[in-house]
Design a protein around this motif. Structure first.
Motif, short mmCIF file in Angstrom:
data_model
loop_
_atom_site.label_atom_id
_atom_site.label_comp_id
_atom_site.label_asym_id
_atom_site.label_seq_id
_atom_site.Cartn_x
_atom_site.Cartn_y
_atom_site.Cartn_z
N LYS B 76 -2.66 16.78 41.47
CA LYS B 76 -3.55 17.42 42.44
C LYS B 76 -5.00 17.38 41.97
CE LYS B 76 -4.04 21.85 44.91
NZ LYS B 76 -3.41 23.14 45.23
N LEU B 77 -5.20 17.67 40.69
CA LEU B 77 -6.56 17.65 40.15
C LEU B 77 -7.14 16.24 40.19
CD1 LEU B 77 -6.35 20.10 37.09
CD2 LEU B 77 -6.83 20.59 39.50
N ARG B 78 -6.33 15.27 39.79
CA ARG B 78 -6.80 13.88 39.80
C ARG B 78 -7.24 13.47 41.21
NH1 ARG B 78 -2.02 12.10 37.49
NH2 ARG B 78 -2.16 12.90 35.34
N LYS B 79 -6.46 13.89 42.17
CA LYS B 79 -6.75 13.53 43.56
C LYS B 79 -8.13 14.04 44.00
CE LYS B 79 -4.19 13.48 47.94
NZ LYS B 79 -2.96 14.00 48.58
N VAL B 80 -8.38 15.33 43.77
CA VAL B 80 -9.65 15.87 44.24
C VAL B 80 -10.83 15.40 43.40
CG1 VAL B 80 -8.54 17.92 45.20
CG2 VAL B 80 -9.51 18.01 42.91
N ALA B 81 -10.57 15.00 42.16
CA ALA B 81 -11.67 14.55 41.29
C ALA B 81 -12.04 13.11 41.57
CB ALA B 81 -11.28 14.72 39.83
N SER B 82 -11.10 12.33 42.05
CA SER B 82 -11.33 10.89 42.17
C SER B 82 -12.47 10.58 43.15
CB SER B 82 -10.05 10.19 42.62
OG SER B 82 -10.00 10.09 44.02
N GLY B 83 -13.37 9.72 42.72
CA GLY B 83 -14.48 9.32 43.57
C GLY B 83 -15.63 10.31 43.55
N ARG B 84 -15.48 11.41 42.80
CA ARG B 84 -16.58 12.37 42.71
C ARG B 84 -17.02 12.53 41.26
NH1 ARG B 84 -15.04 15.03 47.91
NH2 ARG B 84 -12.83 15.18 47.43
N SER B 85 -18.17 13.16 41.07
CA SER B 85 -18.61 13.45 39.70
C SER B 85 -19.55 14.64 39.73
CB SER B 85 -19.32 12.23 39.10
OG SER B 85 -20.56 12.05 39.76
N GLY B 86 -19.92 15.10 38.56
CA GLY B 86 -20.90 16.18 38.45
C GLY B 86 -20.42 17.50 39.01
N GLU B 87 -21.37 18.31 39.40
CA GLU B 87 -21.08 19.67 39.82
C GLU B 87 -20.09 19.72 40.98
OE1 GLU B 87 -24.72 22.03 39.66
OE2 GLU B 87 -23.82 23.33 41.19
N GLU B 88 -20.20 18.77 41.90
CA GLU B 88 -19.29 18.82 43.04
C GLU B 88 -17.85 18.56 42.59
OE1 GLU B 88 -19.47 15.89 46.09
OE2 GLU B 88 -17.89 16.99 47.14
N ALA B 89 -17.67 17.58 41.74
CA ALA B 89 -16.32 17.30 41.23
C ALA B 89 -15.74 18.52 40.54
CB ALA B 89 -16.36 16.11 40.28
N LEU B 90 -16.59 19.15 39.73
CA LEU B 90 -16.12 20.33 39.00
C LEU B 90 -15.70 21.44 39.95
CD1 LEU B 90 -15.60 21.73 36.36
CD2 LEU B 90 -18.02 22.36 36.23
N ALA B 91 -16.51 21.65 41.00
CA ALA B 91 -16.17 22.69 41.96
C ALA B 91 -14.84 22.39 42.65
CB ALA B 91 -17.27 22.83 43.00
N ARG B 92 -14.62 21.14 42.99
CA ARG B 92 -13.37 20.77 43.66
C ARG B 92 -12.18 20.95 42.74
NH1 ARG B 92 -13.39 18.29 48.75
NH2 ARG B 92 -15.56 18.01 49.44
N VAL B 93 -12.34 20.54 41.50
CA VAL B 93 -11.24 20.69 40.54
C VAL B 93 -10.93 22.18 40.35
CG1 VAL B 93 -10.65 20.49 38.10
CG2 VAL B 93 -11.56 18.51 39.32
N GLY B 94 -11.97 22.98 40.22
CA GLY B 94 -11.75 24.41 40.06
C GLY B 94 -11.04 25.00 41.27
N GLU B 95 -11.48 24.60 42.43
CA GLU B 95 -10.86 25.12 43.65
C GLU B 95 -9.39 24.72 43.71
OE1 GLU B 95 -12.77 23.75 47.18
OE2 GLU B 95 -11.38 24.83 48.50
N ALA B 96 -9.10 23.49 43.34
CA ALA B 96 -7.71 23.03 43.36
C ALA B 96 -6.86 23.80 42.36
CB ALA B 96 -7.65 21.53 43.07
N TYR B 97 -7.44 24.04 41.20
CA TYR B 97 -6.72 24.78 40.14
C TYR B 97 -6.37 26.18 40.64
CZ TYR B 97 -5.71 26.11 35.25
OH TYR B 97 -5.10 26.52 34.08
#
Lengths: 191, 191
Positions: B76-97
């Motif tokens: 799940k984390l890999r999915k939301v992180a893929s194709g993104r980086s920086g603060e936005e990626a981190l926010a998405r990973v956190g939200e998924a977690y």
DNA sequence: CCTGATATATTGACAGTGACAACACCGCAA
DNA sequence: TTGCGGTGTTGTCACTGTCAATATATCAGG
């Protein structure tokens, strides 16, 4: 005629305390799940059923341990925070919080595991818990604009609690780094 | 491939999966402590002792649930992180977690409670756990100087994990704030 | 085909556990 | 005295994890 000549006797108010104390010792030895009321009673020198004379059920006994734990934690935090403010106060509070978790891992787990005790059913425990958090919030209030105190207190609590939990539950990293981490975390909330 | 008669019949490789699936359902219903191997077996349509044909003991069954949970989380984390980086990626990973923890509270608790399962005894579970953390570390690597990646990854994990845990275990705050909090936390690690 | 070997499945048994019920005892107040 | 509520104890029950003994299905080698 007393059927048991061997002075079992009444403990008056003591039985409850004796049971709680015995439970507290057993807790760190075997954990909340494996802790059995029968062993608690035996260690307190009482009969099998004695715990039921003073607590509704096993969960109520555990709730009492959690409540006492929160009170000890709040006292410890207040002590290290008193007379300090700002980043240094925050670092000390964090260090104390982590130290508490490391010194009493089974108790700490009990205090934060709904599956072991649902503290929402025990107002006294919830109150003690809130007063622990209040210490942290007071420290943050000395170092953040008023409208950000709530958000920052929450973030600080999550950060410290997450670290303490992960260290306890997965061997995240060695105990010795406690002070360094607390300072590093506190710096995140600095100026 | 003949069983399928009225007889109970062999499940071939399925029994293990059937047991794990039944255990997974029961887990969210009653929690890891109350989960009984007998109920698991019954729900899978097998005999009392069936779990012991496929798992060493109750802890091994729980460890398998935890391992599968970590694998799902990592995916799940890999999915939301893929194709993104920086603060936005981190926010998405956190939200998924956080979302994972809220969607499967009992499983999430199991994955991080030594008292329920000591994962250090189950290398497959530890590996799956590490690969979850690796996703987070990779995201942090896109937004921090190399020599700070380790410290910041750890802090980010603690912060997010602490929030997810506190929400689950104490009703810290309403579920609806998940996204906002994830963004707010991610901002702490921004430029 | 038969024959064992092996993996799988099942029932029997046992010690612990949380909990309820029934019963014994203490001290105190009416 | 009598009675009552707090405290203490044993009897009992259903349920649990686990070990042992036993049965059965599947497959390899003759």
């Amino acid at each position: 005629m007393g059927q048991s000549s061997g002075r079992q006797g009444y403990h008056h108010g003591d039985a409850r305390n004796a049971l709680a104390a015995a439970a507290g010792e057993l807790l760190e030895d075997v954990g909340a799940v494996a802790l059995s009321l029968r062993q608690v009673a035996e260690r307190a020198g009482l009969s099998r059923q004695a715990p039921y004379n003073h607590f509704d059920d096993k969960e109520a006994l555990l709730a009492e341990l959690a409540r006492a734990g929160f009170e000890r934690l709040a006292a410890k935090l207040r002590k290290v925070a008193s007379g300090r403010s700002g980043e240094e106060a925050l670092a000390r509070v964090g260090e104390a919080y982590i130290g508490f978790a490391q010194a009493s891992p089974a108790l700490f787990r009990l205090m934060f595991a709904r599956e072991l005790v649902d503290l929402s059913r025990f107002p006294a425990a919830t109150a003690a818990s809130a007063s622990s958090f209040a210490v942290l919030a007071a420290v943050i209030a000395t170092m953040a604009p008023k409208d950000q105190v709530a958000d920052r207190s929450l973030a600080a609590w999550c950060l410290i609690h997450g670290y303490a939990t992960l260290c306890n539950e997965t061997g995240l990293e060695s105990v010795s780094k406690r002070k360094t981490r607390a300072e590093q975390f506190a710096h995140l909330f600095g100026p």
